[in-house]
Motif scaffolding. Structure first.
Motif, mmCIF file in Angstrom:
data_model
loop_
_atom_site.group_PDB
_atom_site.id
_atom_site.type_symbol
_atom_site.label_atom_id
_atom_site.label_comp_id
_atom_site.label_asym_id
_atom_site.label_seq_id
_atom_site.Cartn_x
_atom_site.Cartn_y
_atom_site.Cartn_z
ATOM 1 N N GLY A 57 0.811 -1.201 0.000
ATOM 2 C CA GLY A 57 0.000 0.000 0.000
ATOM 3 C C GLY A 57 0.847 1.253 0.000
ATOM 4 O O GLY A 57 2.014 1.247 0.416
ATOM 5 N N THR A 58 0.250 2.343 -0.465
ATOM 6 C CA THR A 58 0.898 3.647 -0.489
ATOM 7 C C THR A 58 0.060 4.629 0.308
ATOM 8 O O THR A 58 -1.146 4.751 0.073
ATOM 9 C CB THR A 58 1.043 4.169 -1.930
ATOM 10 N N VAL A 59 0.699 5.300 1.262
ATOM 11 C CA VAL A 59 0.016 6.331 2.047
ATOM 12 C C VAL A 59 0.046 7.629 1.241
ATOM 13 O O VAL A 59 1.112 8.093 0.841
ATOM 14 C CB VAL A 59 0.692 6.534 3.413
ATOM 15 N N THR A 60 -1.119 8.182 0.987
ATOM 16 C CA THR A 60 -1.200 9.395 0.191
ATOM 17 C C THR A 60 -2.267 10.311 0.769
ATOM 18 O O THR A 60 -3.068 9.901 1.605
ATOM 19 C CB THR A 60 -1.525 9.065 -1.283
ATOM 20 N N ALA A 61 -2.266 11.557 0.335
ATOM 21 C CA ALA A 61 -3.239 12.538 0.811
ATOM 22 C C ALA A 61 -4.349 12.708 -0.210
ATOM 23 O O ALA A 61 -4.208 12.343 -1.379
ATOM 24 C CB ALA A 61 -2.555 13.869 1.078
ATOM 25 N N SER A 62 -5.467 13.295 0.247
ATOM 26 C CA SER A 62 -6.587 13.502 -0.669
ATOM 27 C C SER A 62 -6.304 14.611 -1.670
ATOM 28 O O SER A 62 -6.962 14.708 -2.701
ATOM 29 C CB SER A 62 -7.856 13.830 0.124
ATOM 30 N N GLN A 63 -5.318 15.476 -1.386
ATOM 31 C CA GLN A 63 -4.933 16.539 -2.320
ATOM 32 C C GLN A 63 -3.424 16.663 -2.351
ATOM 33 O O GLN A 63 -2.768 16.672 -1.303
ATOM 34 C CB GLN A 63 -5.549 17.883 -1.897
ATOM 35 N N ASN A 64 -2.863 16.753 -3.532
ATOM 36 C CA ASN A 64 -1.439 17.008 -3.709
ATOM 37 C C ASN A 64 -1.276 18.219 -4.616
ATOM 38 O O ASN A 64 -1.894 18.289 -5.683
ATOM 39 C CB ASN A 64 -0.730 15.790 -4.317
ATOM 40 N N VAL A 65 -0.471 19.165 -4.178
ATOM 41 C CA VAL A 65 -0.330 20.433 -4.897
ATOM 42 C C VAL A 65 1.140 20.711 -5.159
ATOM 43 O O VAL A 65 1.965 20.658 -4.232
ATOM 44 C CB VAL A 65 -0.927 21.601 -4.085
ATOM 45 N N ASP A 66 1.463 20.992 -6.412
ATOM 46 C CA ASP A 66 2.802 21.459 -6.774
ATOM 47 C C ASP A 66 2.803 22.983 -6.753
ATOM 48 O O ASP A 66 1.973 23.619 -7.423
ATOM 49 C CB ASP A 66 3.207 20.965 -8.161
ATOM 50 N N VAL A 67 3.701 23.567 -5.981
ATOM 51 C CA VAL A 67 3.812 25.021 -5.883
ATOM 52 C C VAL A 67 4.856 25.475 -6.896
ATOM 53 O O VAL A 67 6.029 25.104 -6.795
ATOM 54 C CB VAL A 67 4.214 25.452 -4.456
ATOM 55 N N SER A 68 4.411 26.288 -7.861
ATOM 56 C CA SER A 68 5.302 26.766 -8.924
ATOM 57 C C SER A 68 5.197 28.287 -9.026
ATOM 58 O O SER A 68 4.502 28.819 -9.895
ATOM 59 C CB SER A 68 4.936 26.113 -10.262
ATOM 60 N N PRO A 69 5.868 29.006 -8.140
ATOM 61 C CA PRO A 69 5.701 30.463 -8.057
ATOM 62 C C PRO A 69 6.645 31.235 -8.965
ATOM 63 O O PRO A 69 7.281 32.212 -8.543
ATOM 64 C CB PRO A 69 6.002 30.743 -6.596
ATOM 65 N N ALA A 70 6.781 30.841 -10.215
ATOM 66 C CA ALA A 70 7.761 31.478 -11.099
ATOM 67 C C ALA A 70 7.467 32.954 -11.327
ATOM 68 O O ALA A 70 8.366 33.749 -11.583
ATOM 69 C CB ALA A 70 7.800 30.755 -12.439
ATOM 70 N N GLU A 71 6.173 33.344 -11.206
ATOM 71 C CA GLU A 71 5.811 34.725 -11.499
ATOM 72 C C GLU A 71 5.833 35.613 -10.260
ATOM 73 O O GLU A 71 5.614 36.811 -10.353
ATOM 74 C CB GLU A 71 4.426 34.767 -12.132
ATOM 75 N N ALA A 72 6.044 35.036 -9.095
ATOM 76 C CA ALA A 72 6.000 35.825 -7.868
ATOM 77 C C ALA A 72 7.328 36.531 -7.681
ATOM 78 O O ALA A 72 8.265 36.001 -7.093
ATOM 79 C CB ALA A 72 5.705 34.924 -6.671
ATOM 80 N N ALA A 73 7.432 37.726 -8.190
ATOM 81 C CA ALA A 73 8.667 38.497 -8.065
ATOM 82 C C ALA A 73 8.343 39.885 -7.569
ATOM 83 O O ALA A 73 7.314 40.474 -7.920
ATOM 84 C CB ALA A 73 9.384 38.572 -9.402
ATOM 85 N N GLY A 74 9.184 40.417 -6.733
ATOM 86 C CA GLY A 74 8.957 41.730 -6.168
ATOM 87 C C GLY A 74 9.031 42.812 -7.238
ATOM 88 O O GLY A 74 9.641 42.649 -8.297
ATOM 89 N N GLN A 75 8.382 43.941 -6.934
ATOM 90 C CA GLN A 75 8.400 45.054 -7.878
ATOM 91 C C GLN A 75 9.832 45.532 -8.072
ATOM 92 O O GLN A 75 10.560 45.760 -7.121
ATOM 93 C CB GLN A 75 7.514 46.185 -7.349
ATOM 94 N N GLY A 76 10.221 45.674 -9.333
ATOM 95 C CA GLY A 76 11.571 46.111 -9.649
ATOM 96 C C GLY A 76 12.567 44.988 -9.754
ATOM 97 O O GLY A 76 13.729 45.224 -10.096
ATOM 98 N N ALA A 77 12.170 43.759 -9.452
ATOM 99 C CA ALA A 77 13.091 42.631 -9.533
ATOM 100 C C ALA A 77 13.314 42.254 -10.992
ATOM 101 O O ALA A 77 12.365 42.180 -11.781
ATOM 102 C CB ALA A 77 12.538 41.432 -8.778
ATOM 103 N N SER A 78 14.569 42.054 -11.350
ATOM 104 C CA SER A 78 14.886 41.706 -12.740
ATOM 105 C C SER A 78 14.696 40.216 -13.002
ATOM 106 O O SER A 78 14.440 39.809 -14.132
ATOM 107 C CB SER A 78 16.325 42.107 -13.065
ATOM 108 N N ARG A 79 14.843 39.384 -11.949
ATOM 109 C CA ARG A 79 14.664 37.939 -12.103
ATOM 110 C C ARG A 79 13.908 37.396 -10.899
ATOM 111 O O ARG A 79 13.952 37.963 -9.807
ATOM 112 C CB ARG A 79 16.023 37.233 -12.201
#
Length: 398
Positions: A57-79
């Protein structure tokens, strides 16, 4: 004279040698016969019989989420770079917790089922705004007097309060410009389309919605200084369940409500669970957390929440059938069907071995339930013949 005596002695010696070499048929038979049989016996037991199905058996959760915050950049940040990673594998996640930073901007968890797909700010409308309002209220940030689904001054105030509680300032939308069709941006935002109006904005890249708790970090790929990309974190949320795969011939033995035990051979961790459902169709393509192709997926719910660090790969033993209580049971090899069509066991006693007629019931783990027929006597502790060793017969009830 001397010669004659020697001859007699020689003849006498030859006769004695011949006598030692010549054996009667009876003596030869005795010496070549099989050794006496050793009768093998086992005790009659008074026990609960349980028929088990064992699977991986495999223990797993009812929800699995991949967090991909590539667009979360501070104002004025170049990368977009990871500037802080505040969790590690196994961390329990709570709502309102900052998970990491991208170019100085937070990525935090909120309760909800609708994934963040757009920025929310003053003037936006929709179910996702309602979800944000409920999340803010659950964290002690009321949104009154705004009506559900409308991002107004109350929601803006709650957003500012949440960000400041986390140690940040919210991003602000710039003054909206005319839309291509000539309408003002405020009008578009008021309809729930276009960009948010001026004021605090909850950026889609800064929030992760989780359906429920408990939640935990399953995997961390993000490292400080790396450029932000896909699957920085993998989170699991909600009730942890177990998925096991059983063979087609075992499927019919399993039904919802049956009890099971979980064991991690690697760590020695143990837990109990209950069968929730049994798939009616076999697995056709193996995915993460799924049973092997061709098997049937059995879902189980732990009787109590599993520890955060409970192993994900476990041995599942399902009690597929069980006697209602303790019953008389003998090893299956003790059961004999005679030429008279009677089912019996052979009981060894101080006197002669004797047959006891029985009626058989369920079998499990190599034992068979037996009930004496009529006035026959059979009790726990009696010794029954299960075989013989060193003789010609190898079954009881000869």
């Amino acid at each position: 004279m001397v010669i004659i005596l020697i001859a007699v002695v020689a003849l006498g010696g030859a006769g004695m040698g011949a006598a030692t070499l010549i054996k009667s048929p009876q003596q030869a038979a005795v010496e070549t016969a099989a050794p006496p049989r050793d009768v093998l016996t086992a005790a009659v037991e008074h026990r609960v019989l349980a028929q088990s199905v064992v699977a991986r058996g495999t223990v797993t959760a009812s929800q699995n989420v991949d967090v991909s915050p590539a667009e979360a950049a501070g104002q004025g940040a170049s990368r977009a770079l990871y500037t802080k990673v505040k969790v590690h594998e196994g961390t329990e996640v709570r709502f309102g917790q900052v998970l990491l930073e991208v170019s100085g901007r937070p990525v935090f968890a909120l309760p909800g089922e609708i994934p963040a797909y757009r920025d929310l700010g003053p003037g936006t409308h929709g179910e996702d705004v309602t979800q944000l309002q409920r999340a803010l209220s659950s964290l002690g940030r009321p949104v009154a007097p705004d009506r559900p689904g409308a991002f107004g001054p109350g929601t803006a105030r709650a957003v500012r309060g949440l960000y400041r509680l986390l140690g940040y300032e919210p991003n602000s939308a710039s003054t909206p410009q005319n839309a291509p069709d000539g309408t003002r941006g405020e009008e578009k935002a008021e309809e729930g389309r276009g960009r948010p109006g001026p004021g605090p904005v909850v950026a889609a890249a800064e929030v992760v919605y989780l359906k429920s708790t408990p939640a935990r970090v399953e995997r961390v790929k993000a490292k400080v200084g790396q450029e932000a990309g896909e699957a920085a974190l993998t989170l699991s949320a909600g009730e942890r369940i177990i998925k096991a795969g059983v063979a087609p011939h075992e499927k019919g033995l399993i039904r919802p409500g049956q009890k099971a035990t979980l064991l991690s051979e690697a760590t020695g961790q143990r837990a109990t669970a209950e069968v929730v459902s049994v798939a009616q169709s076999p697995v056709t393509a193996k995915g993460e957390g799924e049973a092997s192709t061709g098997s049937f997926t059995v879902r189980l719910r732990p009787d109590a929440p599993l520890p955060t660090k409970f192993a994900t790969d476990v041995r599942v033993q399902i009690a597929a059938a069980s006697s209602p209580g303790k019953v008389l049971a003998v090893p299956a090899s003790a059961i004999s069907a005679g030429a008279d069509s009677r089912t019996t066991v052979t009981v060894e006693s101080t006197g002669e071995p004797h047959r006891v007629e029985v009626r058989t019931g369920m079998s499990a783990d190599g034992f068979v339930q037996v009930t004496p027929v009529g006035r026959a006597a059979l009790s726990a502790g009696d010794r029954v013949v299960v075989g013989v060793e060193g003789g010609g017969q190898d079954a009881p009830g000869h």
